[in-house]
Design an enzyme around this catalytic site. Structure first.
Site, PDB file in Angstrom:
ATOM      1  N   SER A  98      42.302  40.549  40.037  1.00 56.64           N
ATOM      2  CA  SER A  98      42.864  39.201  40.118  1.00 56.64           C
ATOM      3  C   SER A  98      43.207  38.865  41.574  1.00 56.64           C
ATOM      4  O   SER A  98      42.326  38.884  42.429  1.00 56.64           O
ATOM      5  CB  SER A  98      44.090  39.121  39.187  1.00 56.64           C
ATOM      6  OG  SER A  98      44.453  37.791  38.917  1.00 56.64           O
ATOM      7  N   HIS A 234      43.186  39.318  30.212  1.00 54.79           N
ATOM      8  CA  HIS A 234      43.317  39.431  31.665  1.00 54.79           C
ATOM      9  C   HIS A 234      43.717  40.836  32.098  1.00 54.79           C
ATOM     10  O   HIS A 234      43.282  41.319  33.144  1.00 54.79           O
ATOM     11  CB  HIS A 234      44.330  38.411  32.173  1.00 54.79           C
ATOM     12  CG  HIS A 234      44.329  38.273  33.668  1.00 54.79           C
ATOM     13  ND1 HIS A 234      43.212  37.877  34.379  1.00 54.79           N
ATOM     14  CD2 HIS A 234      45.300  38.503  34.598  1.00 54.79           C
ATOM     15  CE1 HIS A 234      43.493  37.853  35.674  1.00 54.79           C
ATOM     16  NE2 HIS A 234      44.749  38.232  35.826  1.00 54.79           N
TER      17      HIS A 234
END
Length: 262
Positions: A98, A234
């Site tokens: 990320s 995620h």
């Protein structure tokens, strides 16, 4: 190494499992709001050929009293300058998830341009390529009030569940997360005219995460490029099966890279 240099190194890098004889170093960059503990624990999962350095940024853990970084270059300068002697010692690779994917690429770009060094492999996860149009939302999420911000983070699965259920931790976590997100929102990369890197890039993502433009990462290197999608959202990389896949994959590709490097 000078005492001042050792202090700076200990401040920046969390290395729980020292492996002086390791052939490679894996430098891991945190996700937005993240600390260094998760990746530092990876050190015990790799064999003795790989030593893990987990980056610890200002405003968290032992650096909690330091002000948050205001721009990406400030972070890159610190990381590159402190790590440079270590990067010259032996082959190294970067892993970033990320926000950490952008930090890892920006650091790789900086040391290639300024020191003619680059990782033997760049492992990026959970992020569109830095120059992709998919990165730019209509609204800056870091400007949202805290309650709306948390609703948004929860909706995209961008906050670890153990943090969401603890209000005391949330109060500490939200300012760090917003500060990192502001940095991400400030990052602007043009479509590259030429490929700066020559190392391989492997891009990972959770199948249930919001869609990311993974293909665009191939624009950044003349080396090999691969995409891997694993089950989960995620934070797919925290699932034991996925973590094992990542550890095995990284090990295999670094030990293979040794042949090319030598």
């Amino acid at each position: 190494m000078k005492i001042s240099s050792l202090y700076e190194m200990d401040k920046l890098v969390n290395c729980l499992y020292r492996k002086p004889e390791a052939l490679f170093r894996l430098i891991c960059f945190p996700w937005a709001g993240g600390g260094s503990i998760h990746y530092a624990q990876w050190g015990k999962l790799f064999n003795n050929s790989i030593e893990v350095y987990s980056i610890r940024l200002p405003g968290r853990e032992t650096r909690s009293k330091e002000p948050f970084v205001q721009n990406l270059q400030q972070v890159i300068d610190e990381i590159a300058n402190i790590l440079l002697p270590s990067l010259k010692e032996k082959p190294f690779a970067f892993f970033g998830h990320s926000f950490g994917a952008y930090l890892s690429y920006a650091t790789a770009e900086y040391i290639k341009k300024n020191h003619s060094l680059e990782p033997v492999h760049l492992f990026v996860s959970g992020a569109s390529a830095p120059h992709s149009a998919a990165r730019f939302p209509v609204q800056k999420k870091s400007d949202l009030p805290d309650d709306e911000f948390l609703k948004w983070m929860t909706s995209i699965g961008g906050t670890p569940s153990e943090i969401l259920i603890n209000k005391d931790i949330l109060q500490l976590f939200v300012p760090v997360l917003k500060a990192d997100l502001r940095l991400v929102e400030l990052i602007r990369y043009e479509n590259p005219q030429m490929k700066l890197l020559s190392c391989s890039i492997s891009s990972f993502d959770g199948k249930e995460d919001v869609p990311h433009d993974l293909e665009a990462w191939k624009d950044l290197t003349i080396g090999e490029f691969t995409i891997h999608k694993l089950s989960g959202g995620h934070f797919y990389l925290k699932e034991p099966d996925n973590e094992k896949f990542l550890i095995d994959y990284i090990t295999k590709h670094l030990e293979t890279a040794e042949v090319d490097y030598l």
